[in-house]
Design a protein around this motif. Structure first.
Motif, PDB file in Angstrom:
ATOM      1  N   UNK A   1       0.843  -1.197   0.000  1.00  0.00           N
ATOM      2  CA  UNK A   1       0.000   0.000   0.000  1.00  0.00           C
ATOM      3  C   UNK A   1       0.879   1.248   0.000  1.00  0.00           C
ATOM      4  N   UNK A   2       0.333   2.358  -0.510  1.00  0.00           N
ATOM      5  CA  UNK A   2       1.114   3.599  -0.478  1.00  0.00           C
ATOM      6  C   UNK A   2       1.530   3.909   0.958  1.00  0.00           C
ATOM      7  N   UNK A   3       2.791   4.304   1.133  1.00  0.00           N
ATOM      8  CA  UNK A   3       3.268   4.573   2.489  1.00  0.00           C
ATOM      9  C   UNK A   3       3.574   6.050   2.653  1.00  0.00           C
ATOM     10  N   UNK A   4       3.574   6.491   3.900  1.00  0.00           N
ATOM     11  CA  UNK A   4       3.719   7.899   4.241  1.00  0.00           C
ATOM     12  C   UNK A   4       5.037   8.488   3.737  1.00  0.00           C
ATOM     13  N   UNK A   5       6.133   7.753   3.941  1.00  0.00           N
ATOM     14  CA  UNK A   5       7.452   8.242   3.536  1.00  0.00           C
ATOM     15  C   UNK A   5       7.478   8.552   2.033  1.00  0.00           C
ATOM     16  N   UNK A   6       6.972   7.632   1.227  1.00  0.00           N
ATOM     17  CA  UNK A   6       6.965   7.843  -0.235  1.00  0.00           C
ATOM     18  C   UNK A   6       6.044   8.993  -0.625  1.00  0.00           C
ATOM     19  N   UNK A   7       4.865   9.069   0.021  1.00  0.00           N
ATOM     20  CA  UNK A   7       3.920  10.150  -0.286  1.00  0.00           C
ATOM     21  C   UNK A   7       4.531  11.512   0.018  1.00  0.00           C
ATOM     22  N   UNK A   8       5.215  11.606   1.161  1.00  0.00           N
ATOM     23  CA  UNK A   8       5.805  12.888   1.559  1.00  0.00           C
ATOM     24  C   UNK A   8       6.980  13.265   0.646  1.00  0.00           C
ATOM     25  N   UNK A   9       7.759  12.262   0.248  1.00  0.00           N
ATOM     26  CA  UNK A   9       8.874  12.520  -0.679  1.00  0.00           C
ATOM     27  C   UNK A   9       8.333  13.065  -2.008  1.00  0.00           C
ATOM     28  N   UNK A  10       7.287  12.418  -2.522  1.00  0.00           N
ATOM     29  CA  UNK A  10       6.680  12.869  -3.780  1.00  0.00           C
ATOM     30  C   UNK A  10       6.170  14.296  -3.645  1.00  0.00           C
ATOM     31  N   UNK A  11       5.596  14.594  -2.485  1.00  0.00           N
ATOM     32  CA  UNK A  11       5.031  15.915  -2.245  1.00  0.00           C
ATOM     33  C   UNK A  11       6.131  16.984  -2.212  1.00  0.00           C
ATOM     34  N   UNK A  12       7.246  16.686  -1.530  1.00  0.00           N
ATOM     35  CA  UNK A  12       8.367  17.636  -1.456  1.00  0.00           C
ATOM     36  C   UNK A  12       8.909  17.885  -2.867  1.00  0.00           C
ATOM     37  N   UNK A  13       9.039  16.797  -3.619  1.00  0.00           N
ATOM     38  CA  UNK A  13       9.551  16.871  -4.990  1.00  0.00           C
ATOM     39  C   UNK A  13       8.699  17.840  -5.816  1.00  0.00           C
ATOM     40  N   UNK A  14       7.390  17.694  -5.646  1.00  0.00           N
ATOM     41  CA  UNK A  14       6.458  18.514  -6.420  1.00  0.00           C
ATOM     42  C   UNK A  14       6.425  19.970  -5.918  1.00  0.00           C
ATOM     43  N   UNK A  15       6.345  20.141  -4.580  1.00  0.00           N
ATOM     44  CA  UNK A  15       6.231  21.492  -4.028  1.00  0.00           C
ATOM     45  C   UNK A  15       7.477  22.329  -4.290  1.00  0.00           C
ATOM     46  N   UNK A  16       8.649  21.682  -4.228  1.00  0.00           N
ATOM     47  CA  UNK A  16       9.896  22.439  -4.392  1.00  0.00           C
ATOM     48  C   UNK A  16      10.512  22.224  -5.772  1.00  0.00           C
ATOM     49  N   UNK A  17       9.762  21.534  -6.619  1.00  0.00           N
ATOM     50  CA  UNK A  17      10.194  21.308  -7.999  1.00  0.00           C
ATOM     51  C   UNK A  17      11.612  20.741  -8.044  1.00  0.00           C
ATOM     52  N   UNK A  18      11.829  19.667  -7.239  1.00  0.00           N
ATOM     53  CA  UNK A  18      13.182  19.109  -7.114  1.00  0.00           C
ATOM     54  C   UNK A  18      13.400  17.987  -8.116  1.00  0.00           C
TER      55      UNK A  18
END
Length: 239
Positions: free
Chosen positions: A36-53
């Motif tokens: 199942x989707x896990x918190x660590x991966x979801x947050x990493x994806x979110x940081x990537x998107x928010x900070x355009x990394x």
């Protein structure tokens, strides 16, 4: 799990070193056999998107919450912050305070529980064993009962050790299994009930500035938490 889901993860604290969030219930903290989707991966994806990394985003896991448990959680955004926070955890200057709703009444209004716990990796069950049992680890927590209602007690718990399933096992050992705990309280809980365990305070010295950081999160205003008034619930995050 889409980005709409992530927008439901409230951010409690964020700077260049740390990310503090409210963990939703029923999401694994890190990838597990469920796939199942896990918190660590979801947050990493979110940081990537928010900070355009571009490339990989670093996010370090400092402490864990069981899959059915929600509440305050801190992650490290740099490896330096992660190693310093892990050291804080090891030296026990990392504070973890939880709220739990348990069946029945504890022997005193406040107290300390000490048990020797042994985990069976095959069944992922933890049991209380005699001192001197090979592989057993000491588990220590302080508790304070903030109120009783409908045969349940609202308990504020400070962990001094971070053993697997510690609160669930120790409360059950004290004769007061957690509401909704399918693993250690199945004799008094119905399948499908959500475990009433919440991370209400995470506190630590900032890994870089050394200032005290305190993240707080209150449980949702639903059963069984709503058996108590808001003013009682607010006491969970007061010092």
């Amino acid at each position: 799990m889409s980005h709409e889901h992530l927008s439901q993860i409230p951010i409690l604290y964020e700077d260049n070193h740390l990310l503090g969030i409210v963990k939703p219930v029923n999401i694994p903290t890190q990838a597990d056999i469920s796939g199942d989707p896990d918190l660590l991966s979801l947050l990493k994806d979110d940081i990537k998107e928010r900070f355009n990394k571009p490339g990989n985003v670093y996010l370090g896991l400092v402490h864990r919450l069981d899959r059915p448990v929600g509440g305050a959680m801190i992650f490290a955004k740099t490896s330096k912050a992660a190693s310093r926070l892990s050291e804080t955890v090891r030296s026990r200057s990392f504070r973890k305070i939880y709220a739990a709703v348990v069946h029945g009444q504890l022997p005193a209004a406040r107290g300390t529980l000490k048990d020797m716990l042994l985990k069976d990796p095959k069944t992922n069950m933890v049991s209380v064993v005699k001192k001197g049992t090979p592989g057993a680890k000491e588990a220590v927590l302080d508790y304070e009962v903030l109120g009783t209602a409908g045969g349940f007690s609202l308990v504020r718990i400070e962990l001094h050790t971070g053993r697997s399933h510690q609160i669930r096992v120790q409360m059950n050992q004290a004769g007061c299994p957690l509401y909704g705990d399918q693993k250690y309280g199945s004799r008094v809980n119905k399948p499908g009930q959500q475990i009433a365990l919440w991370s209400v305070i995470v506190g630590f010295p900032h890994p870089v500035t050394k200032e005290d950081v305190k993240l707080t999160s209150l449980p949702p205003a639903m059963h069984p938490w709503n058996l108590w008034t808001e003013s009682v619930m607010d006491r969970l995050v007061m010092e």
